[in-house]
Design a protein around this motif. Structure first.
Motif, PDB file in Angstrom:
ATOM      1  N   TYR A 143      -9.662  51.921  41.126  1.00 20.42           N
ATOM      2  CA  TYR A 143      -9.543  51.652  39.695  1.00 20.42           C
ATOM      3  C   TYR A 143     -10.836  51.044  39.150  1.00 20.42           C
ATOM      4  O   TYR A 143     -11.219  51.302  38.011  1.00 20.42           O
ATOM      5  CB  TYR A 143      -8.361  50.733  39.409  1.00 20.42           C
ATOM      6  CG  TYR A 143      -7.037  51.436  39.464  1.00 20.42           C
ATOM      7  CD1 TYR A 143      -6.472  51.971  38.324  1.00 20.42           C
ATOM      8  CD2 TYR A 143      -6.349  51.586  40.661  1.00 20.42           C
ATOM      9  CE1 TYR A 143      -5.257  52.615  38.364  1.00 20.42           C
ATOM     10  CE2 TYR A 143      -5.138  52.234  40.715  1.00 20.42           C
ATOM     11  CZ  TYR A 143      -4.596  52.748  39.569  1.00 20.42           C
ATOM     12  OH  TYR A 143      -3.401  53.397  39.617  1.00 20.42           O
ATOM     13  N   GLY A 144     -11.481  50.229  39.964  1.00 21.86           N
ATOM     14  CA  GLY A 144     -12.772  49.701  39.566  1.00 21.86           C
ATOM     15  C   GLY A 144     -13.798  50.810  39.396  1.00 21.86           C
ATOM     16  O   GLY A 144     -14.596  50.802  38.450  1.00 21.86           O
ATOM     17  N   LEU A 145     -13.765  51.782  40.275  1.00 20.86           N
ATOM     18  CA  LEU A 145     -14.684  52.916  40.167  1.00 20.86           C
ATOM     19  C   LEU A 145     -14.407  53.759  38.930  1.00 20.86           C
ATOM     20  O   LEU A 145     -15.328  54.341  38.349  1.00 20.86           O
ATOM     21  CB  LEU A 145     -14.610  53.779  41.424  1.00 20.86           C
ATOM     22  CG  LEU A 145     -15.212  53.147  42.675  1.00 20.86           C
ATOM     23  CD1 LEU A 145     -14.947  54.033  43.887  1.00 20.86           C
ATOM     24  CD2 LEU A 145     -16.697  52.885  42.509  1.00 20.86           C
ATOM     25  N   VAL A 146     -13.152  53.833  38.519  1.00 23.33           N
ATOM     26  CA  VAL A 146     -12.833  54.532  37.270  1.00 23.33           C
ATOM     27  C   VAL A 146     -13.567  53.872  36.119  1.00 23.33           C
ATOM     28  O   VAL A 146     -14.205  54.538  35.300  1.00 23.33           O
ATOM     29  CB  VAL A 146     -11.306  54.541  37.008  1.00 23.33           C
ATOM     30  CG1 VAL A 146     -10.999  54.981  35.590  1.00 23.33           C
ATOM     31  CG2 VAL A 146     -10.599  55.439  38.003  1.00 23.33           C
ATOM     32  N   GLY A 147     -13.492  52.548  36.032  1.00 23.05           N
ATOM     33  CA  GLY A 147     -14.186  51.837  34.969  1.00 23.05           C
ATOM     34  C   GLY A 147     -15.696  51.994  35.062  1.00 23.05           C
ATOM     35  O   GLY A 147     -16.374  52.229  34.060  1.00 23.05           O
ATOM     36  N   ARG A 194     -21.387  48.271  32.992  1.00 26.01           N
ATOM     37  CA  ARG A 194     -20.635  48.978  34.044  1.00 26.01           C
ATOM     38  C   ARG A 194     -19.975  47.992  34.995  1.00 26.01           C
ATOM     39  O   ARG A 194     -18.885  48.246  35.499  1.00 26.01           O
ATOM     40  CB  ARG A 194     -21.562  49.920  34.811  1.00 26.01           C
ATOM     41  CG  ARG A 194     -21.966  51.121  34.004  1.00 26.01           C
ATOM     42  CD  ARG A 194     -22.923  51.939  34.779  1.00 26.01           C
ATOM     43  NE  ARG A 194     -24.224  51.304  34.640  1.00 26.01           N
ATOM     44  CZ  ARG A 194     -25.366  51.941  34.600  1.00 26.01           C
ATOM     45  NH1 ARG A 194     -25.392  53.248  34.726  1.00 26.01           N
ATOM     46  NH2 ARG A 194     -26.492  51.303  34.460  1.00 26.01           N
ATOM     47  N   LYS A 195     -20.628  46.871  35.234  1.00 25.18           N
ATOM     48  CA  LYS A 195     -20.056  45.845  36.111  1.00 25.18           C
ATOM     49  C   LYS A 195     -18.771  45.291  35.508  1.00 25.18           C
ATOM     50  O   LYS A 195     -17.769  45.116  36.207  1.00 25.18           O
ATOM     51  CB  LYS A 195     -21.081  44.735  36.329  1.00 25.18           C
ATOM     52  CG  LYS A 195     -20.644  43.677  37.295  1.00 25.18           C
ATOM     53  CD  LYS A 195     -21.753  42.647  37.489  1.00 25.18           C
ATOM     54  CE  LYS A 195     -21.314  41.541  38.426  1.00 25.18           C
ATOM     55  NZ  LYS A 195     -22.364  40.530  38.596  1.00 25.18           N
ATOM     56  N   LEU A 229     -20.616  54.762  33.076  1.00 24.33           N
ATOM     57  CA  LEU A 229     -21.823  55.471  33.492  1.00 24.33           C
ATOM     58  C   LEU A 229     -21.946  56.850  32.843  1.00 24.33           C
ATOM     59  O   LEU A 229     -23.023  57.257  32.422  1.00 24.33           O
ATOM     60  CB  LEU A 229     -21.836  55.620  35.017  1.00 24.33           C
ATOM     61  CG  LEU A 229     -23.026  56.338  35.634  1.00 24.33           C
ATOM     62  CD1 LEU A 229     -24.283  55.496  35.485  1.00 24.33           C
ATOM     63  CD2 LEU A 229     -22.745  56.625  37.098  1.00 24.33           C
ATOM     64  N   LEU A 230     -20.831  57.560  32.732  1.00 22.11           N
ATOM     65  CA  LEU A 230     -20.864  58.961  32.328  1.00 22.11           C
ATOM     66  C   LEU A 230     -20.492  59.227  30.881  1.00 22.11           C
ATOM     67  O   LEU A 230     -20.494  60.378  30.458  1.00 22.11           O
ATOM     68  CB  LEU A 230     -19.927  59.775  33.232  1.00 22.11           C
ATOM     69  CG  LEU A 230     -20.241  59.734  34.730  1.00 22.11           C
ATOM     70  CD1 LEU A 230     -19.150  60.424  35.522  1.00 22.11           C
ATOM     71  CD2 LEU A 230     -21.600  60.352  35.011  1.00 22.11           C
ATOM     72  N   THR A 231     -20.118  58.224  30.143  1.00 20.91           N
ATOM     73  CA  THR A 231     -19.639  58.478  28.778  1.00 20.91           C
ATOM     74  C   THR A 231     -20.518  57.809  27.744  1.00 20.91           C
ATOM     75  O   THR A 231     -21.303  56.923  28.033  1.00 20.91           O
ATOM     76  CB  THR A 231     -18.203  57.965  28.584  1.00 20.91           C
ATOM     77  OG1 THR A 231     -18.184  56.563  28.766  1.00 20.91           O
ATOM     78  CG2 THR A 231     -17.242  58.632  29.522  1.00 20.91           C
ATOM     79  N   GLY A 276     -11.163  47.384  35.728  1.00 24.28           N
ATOM     80  CA  GLY A 276     -10.268  48.266  36.476  1.00 24.28           C
ATOM     81  C   GLY A 276      -9.720  47.594  37.719  1.00 24.28           C
ATOM     82  O   GLY A 276      -8.553  47.746  38.076  1.00 24.28           O
ATOM     83  N   PHE A 277     -10.561  46.824  38.384  1.00 20.16           N
ATOM     84  CA  PHE A 277     -10.153  46.126  39.603  1.00 20.16           C
ATOM     85  C   PHE A 277      -9.077  45.088  39.303  1.00 20.16           C
ATOM     86  O   PHE A 277      -8.077  44.987  40.015  1.00 20.16           O
ATOM     87  CB  PHE A 277     -11.370  45.463  40.252  1.00 20.16           C
ATOM     88  CG  PHE A 277     -11.084  44.837  41.576  1.00 20.16           C
ATOM     89  CD1 PHE A 277     -11.135  45.596  42.727  1.00 20.16           C
ATOM     90  CD2 PHE A 277     -10.748  43.502  41.669  1.00 20.16           C
ATOM     91  CE1 PHE A 277     -10.857  45.019  43.956  1.00 20.16           C
ATOM     92  CE2 PHE A 277     -10.467  42.921  42.885  1.00 20.16           C
ATOM     93  CZ  PHE A 277     -10.523  43.680  44.039  1.00 20.16           C
TER      94      PHE A 277
END
Length: 158
Positions: free
Chosen positions: A95-99, A43-44, A104-106, A50-51
């Protein structure tokens, strides 16, 4: 995950906006972003992917903000550049949170990313716009308006 691809994708995404208006490039750019997020191991990594994409995208795409700085004295130029970089960095966190949330959710299957990730990116783009007033003239939805997608806009407009 390849950071060079992310910087490249973010940089070419700027060509979708004025004065170039090559809207199809935005689709290619986001495809590269989603691909790189899908191959991220953690996730990091997905967050920083995204960032990095967004940082190169906004740094190049909002070049005109930096041209305003040249009319100030040297000390004010430094302050304004730091403020502009701070604003761009704050916007990049979305955008970082999108990644991050995509990882996390997929599950790691390409079909899930094909359906889930664009929806998540659209949601975060909407949140970014409301949170920061989001540079509404620099929104991906405005760039793809001329591609024929505007016929579907009334279906999702609230």
């Amino acid at each position: 995950m390849n950071k060079v691809w992310l910087v490249f994708a973010g940089a070419i995404a700027s060509l979708a906006f004025a004065p170039f208006n090559y809207s199809f490039i935005l689709l290619i750019s986001y495809a590269i972003l989603f691909w790189q997020i899908s191959v991220a191991n953690t996730r990091k990594q997905a967050f920083f992917g995204g960032f990095i994409f967004a940082f190169s995208h906004y740094l190049i795409g909002l070049y005109w903000l930096f041209s305003i700085v040249s009319q100030y004295e040297f000390f004010y130029q430094i302050v304004v550049v730091i403020i502009l970089l701070g604003i761009i960095t704050a916007i990049d966190f979305f955008y970082g949170l999108v990644g991050y949330f995509a990882k996390l959710l997929t599950i790691n299957h390409w079909s899930w990313f094909m359906l889930f990730l664009p929806s998540l990116a659209g949601l975060f783009e909407w949140v970014r716009t409301w949170f920061w007033t989001g540079f509404p003239w620099y929104s991906p939805s405005d760039a793809v308006f001329d591609m024929g997608f505007h016929h579907y806009y009334p279906l999702v407009d609230t």
